[in-house]
Write a protein that holds these residues in place. Structure first.
Motif, PDB file in Angstrom:
ATOM      1  N   GLU A  66       0.813  -1.224   0.000  1.00  0.00           N
ATOM      2  CA  GLU A  66       0.000   0.000   0.000  1.00  0.00           C
ATOM      3  C   GLU A  66       0.848   1.277   0.000  1.00  0.00           C
ATOM      4  OE1 GLU A  66       0.325  -1.480   4.285  1.00  0.00           O
ATOM      5  OE2 GLU A  66      -0.091  -2.399   2.348  1.00  0.00           O
ATOM      6  N   ASP A  67       2.145   1.162   0.282  1.00  0.00           N
ATOM      7  CA  ASP A  67       3.031   2.321   0.309  1.00  0.00           C
ATOM      8  C   ASP A  67       3.852   2.479  -0.973  1.00  0.00           C
ATOM      9  OD1 ASP A  67       2.207   2.907   2.908  1.00  0.00           O
ATOM     10  OD2 ASP A  67       3.790   1.672   3.799  1.00  0.00           O
ATOM     11  N   ARG A  68       3.702   1.576  -1.904  1.00  0.00           N
ATOM     12  CA  ARG A  68       4.524   1.579  -3.113  1.00  0.00           C
ATOM     13  C   ARG A  68       3.976   2.523  -4.178  1.00  0.00           C
ATOM     14  NH1 ARG A  68       4.923  -4.995  -3.414  1.00  0.00           N
ATOM     15  NH2 ARG A  68       5.964  -5.216  -1.391  1.00  0.00           N
ATOM     16  N   VAL A  69       4.906   3.100  -4.911  1.00  0.00           N
ATOM     17  CA  VAL A  69       4.550   3.923  -6.069  1.00  0.00           C
ATOM     18  C   VAL A  69       5.213   3.300  -7.295  1.00  0.00           C
ATOM     19  CG1 VAL A  69       4.296   6.030  -4.707  1.00  0.00           C
ATOM     20  CG2 VAL A  69       6.493   5.508  -5.753  1.00  0.00           C
ATOM     21  N   PRO A  70       4.667   3.597  -8.474  1.00  0.00           N
ATOM     22  CA  PRO A  70       5.257   3.007  -9.676  1.00  0.00           C
ATOM     23  C   PRO A  70       6.731   3.367  -9.822  1.00  0.00           C
ATOM     24  CG  PRO A  70       3.142   3.991 -10.181  1.00  0.00           C
ATOM     25  CD  PRO A  70       3.498   4.403  -8.773  1.00  0.00           C
ATOM     26  N   GLY A  71       7.525   2.371 -10.201  1.00  0.00           N
ATOM     27  CA  GLY A  71       8.917   2.624 -10.538  1.00  0.00           C
ATOM     28  C   GLY A  71       8.965   3.335 -11.882  1.00  0.00           C
ATOM     29  N   PRO A  72      10.076   3.965 -12.170  1.00  0.00           N
ATOM     30  CA  PRO A  72      10.172   4.667 -13.447  1.00  0.00           C
ATOM     31  C   PRO A  72      10.289   3.692 -14.611  1.00  0.00           C
ATOM     32  CG  PRO A  72      12.288   4.665 -12.357  1.00  0.00           C
ATOM     33  CD  PRO A  72      11.311   4.050 -11.393  1.00  0.00           C
ATOM     34  N   GLU A  73       9.744   4.084 -15.736  1.00  0.00           N
ATOM     35  CA  GLU A  73       9.973   3.291 -16.938  1.00  0.00           C
ATOM     36  C   GLU A  73      11.363   3.643 -17.455  1.00  0.00           C
ATOM     37  OE1 GLU A  73       8.473   2.618 -21.481  1.00  0.00           O
ATOM     38  OE2 GLU A  73       7.023   3.344 -20.027  1.00  0.00           O
ATOM     39  N   ILE A  74      12.137   2.628 -17.705  1.00  0.00           N
ATOM     40  CA  ILE A  74      13.473   2.817 -18.270  1.00  0.00           C
ATOM     41  C   ILE A  74      13.466   2.150 -19.634  1.00  0.00           C
ATOM     42  CG2 ILE A  74      15.924   2.298 -18.022  1.00  0.00           C
ATOM     43  CD1 ILE A  74      15.502   2.331 -15.000  1.00  0.00           C
ATOM     44  N   ALA A  75      13.790   2.921 -20.640  1.00  0.00           N
ATOM     45  CA  ALA A  75      13.779   2.401 -21.997  1.00  0.00           C
ATOM     46  C   ALA A  75      14.924   3.024 -22.782  1.00  0.00           C
ATOM     47  CB  ALA A  75      12.447   2.705 -22.673  1.00  0.00           C
ATOM     48  N   GLY A  76      15.404   2.276 -23.733  1.00  0.00           N
ATOM     49  CA  GLY A  76      16.477   2.772 -24.590  1.00  0.00           C
ATOM     50  C   GLY A  76      17.262   1.614 -25.156  1.00  0.00           C
ATOM     51  N   ALA A  77      18.423   1.940 -25.662  1.00  0.00           N
ATOM     52  CA  ALA A  77      19.308   0.907 -26.198  1.00  0.00           C
ATOM     53  C   ALA A  77      20.228   0.435 -25.082  1.00  0.00           C
ATOM     54  CB  ALA A  77      20.126   1.463 -27.355  1.00  0.00           C
ATOM     55  N   ASP A  78      20.401  -0.878 -25.000  1.00  0.00           N
ATOM     56  CA  ASP A  78      21.329  -1.398 -24.007  1.00  0.00           C
ATOM     57  C   ASP A  78      22.763  -1.220 -24.503  1.00  0.00           C
ATOM     58  OD1 ASP A  78      21.921  -3.493 -25.778  1.00  0.00           O
ATOM     59  OD2 ASP A  78      20.844  -5.011 -24.625  1.00  0.00           O
ATOM     60  N   LEU A  79      23.718  -1.703 -23.751  1.00  0.00           N
ATOM     61  CA  LEU A  79      25.126  -1.518 -24.090  1.00  0.00           C
ATOM     62  C   LEU A  79      25.499  -2.178 -25.414  1.00  0.00           C
ATOM     63  CD1 LEU A  79      26.698  -2.114 -20.559  1.00  0.00           C
ATOM     64  CD2 LEU A  79      26.262   0.083 -21.685  1.00  0.00           C
ATOM     65  N   GLU A  80      24.705  -3.159 -25.843  1.00  0.00           N
ATOM     66  CA  GLU A  80      24.941  -3.853 -27.110  1.00  0.00           C
ATOM     67  C   GLU A  80      24.168  -3.203 -28.254  1.00  0.00           C
ATOM     68  OE1 GLU A  80      26.925  -6.508 -27.584  1.00  0.00           O
ATOM     69  OE2 GLU A  80      27.322  -7.192 -25.552  1.00  0.00           O
ATOM     70  N   GLY A  81      23.392  -2.149 -27.953  1.00  0.00           N
ATOM     71  CA  GLY A  81      22.613  -1.462 -28.971  1.00  0.00           C
ATOM     72  C   GLY A  81      21.229  -2.041 -29.201  1.00  0.00           C
ATOM     73  N   GLN A  82      20.823  -2.993 -28.368  1.00  0.00           N
ATOM     74  CA  GLN A  82      19.508  -3.623 -28.510  1.00  0.00           C
ATOM     75  C   GLN A  82      18.473  -2.855 -27.681  1.00  0.00           C
ATOM     76  OE1 GLN A  82      19.015  -6.246 -30.648  1.00  0.00           O
ATOM     77  NE2 GLN A  82      21.134  -5.730 -31.143  1.00  0.00           N
ATOM     78  N   PRO A  83      17.238  -2.756 -28.177  1.00  0.00           N
ATOM     79  CA  PRO A  83      16.214  -2.041 -27.410  1.00  0.00           C
ATOM     80  C   PRO A  83      15.837  -2.817 -26.145  1.00  0.00           C
ATOM     81  CG  PRO A  83      15.257  -3.060 -29.361  1.00  0.00           C
ATOM     82  CD  PRO A  83      16.740  -3.283 -29.444  1.00  0.00           C
ATOM     83  N   VAL A  84      15.630  -2.078 -25.079  1.00  0.00           N
ATOM     84  CA  VAL A  84      15.196  -2.658 -23.814  1.00  0.00           C
ATOM     85  C   VAL A  84      14.245  -1.677 -23.147  1.00  0.00           C
ATOM     86  CG1 VAL A  84      17.160  -1.749 -22.490  1.00  0.00           C
ATOM     87  CG2 VAL A  84      15.970  -3.770 -21.670  1.00  0.00           C
ATOM     88  N   SER A  85      13.226  -2.217 -22.479  1.00  0.00           N
ATOM     89  CA  SER A  85      12.261  -1.365 -21.788  1.00  0.00           C
ATOM     90  C   SER A  85      11.680  -2.118 -20.600  1.00  0.00           C
ATOM     91  CB  SER A  85      11.129  -0.957 -22.726  1.00  0.00           C
ATOM     92  OG  SER A  85      10.123  -0.272 -22.001  1.00  0.00           O
ATOM     93  N   THR A  86      11.602  -1.448 -19.476  1.00  0.00           N
ATOM     94  CA  THR A  86      10.992  -2.063 -18.308  1.00  0.00           C
ATOM     95  C   THR A  86       9.489  -2.219 -18.490  1.00  0.00           C
ATOM     96  OG1 THR A  86      10.826   0.104 -17.223  1.00  0.00           O
ATOM     97  CG2 THR A  86      12.782  -1.232 -16.715  1.00  0.00           C
ATOM     98  N   ALA A  87       8.898  -1.528 -19.446  1.00  0.00           N
ATOM     99  CA  ALA A  87       7.454  -1.646 -19.699  1.00  0.00           C
ATOM    100  C   ALA A  87       7.074  -3.068 -20.113  1.00  0.00           C
ATOM    101  CB  ALA A  87       7.025  -0.656 -20.779  1.00  0.00           C
TER     102      ALA A  87
END
Length: 188
Positions: free
Chosen positions: A44-65
């Motif tokens: 009940e005390d938690r808030v949404p974590g941020p969405e993190i999206a972009g290219a990883d270190l290898e250049g591949q797309p990644v998203s926490t969504a």
């Protein structure tokens, strides 16, 4: 708003210039047995974590969504940080053991993507990392629970909310137990 974010990012980067844990014990709710450096939030005390999206270190797309409905782990690290280097085998082991069930993402701070990639390859890190040399991704954690040290590890619940923050090097039994605790919570 951009000035506020830039100021917050600058403060976070300044706070992260020291490697290690912020001294003190963090306790929330009725969890009086929390070890130093571990913050657990009741659902009940938690808030949404941020969405993190972009290219990883290898250049591949990644998203926490894409993790919706899964417990997930985000680790803030730098190859320059001795505790980060020490915890890498623990994170690698758990990421391999939990592959397909619990996604892991690294957020590499205070170094170039090239340096982070070289370290990740040398250590055979099995999960993606995103370079955050500017601190802008890290600043997104200011509301749920800021990263006040490097390393910092977050465990997100199935709703993408920050359930746990660990300020310091994680150990295998501690992180595994935290992941199991969050995983055992009732599904939404």
């Amino acid at each position: 708003m951009n000035i506020v974010r830039a100021s917050l990012a600058a403060v976070l980067i300044a706070a992260l210039t020291a490697c290690g844990v912020v001294d003190g014990t963090t306790k929330t709710g009725d969890d009086s047995a929390n070890p130093v450096g571990i913050t657990r939030l009741a659902p009940e005390d938690r808030v949404p974590g941020p969405e993190i999206a972009g290219a990883d270190l290898e250049g591949q797309p990644v998203s926490t969504a894409q993790w919706h409905g899964q417990v997930a782990v985000i680790n803030v690290w730098g190859s320059w940080c001795p505790p980060c280097r020490a915890e890498t085998p623990v994170l690698n082991r758990l990421a391999n053991e939990l592959e397909g069930d619990v996604p892991f993402l690294g957020v590499a701070v205070r170094e170039s993507a090239t340096t982070s990639l070289a370290f990740a390859r040398k250590q055979d890190v099995p999960y993606p990392s995103i370079s955050d040399s500017s601190g802008s991704l890290l600043a997104r954690f200011a509301e749920p629970l800021p990263a006040a040290a490097v390393p910092t590890t977050y465990v997100l619940d199935r709703q993408g909310r920050v359930a746990v923050r660990v300020l310091d090097r994680v150990t295998y039994p501690t992180l595994k137990g935290l992941i199991e605790d969050v995983s055992a919570e009732a599904a939404p």
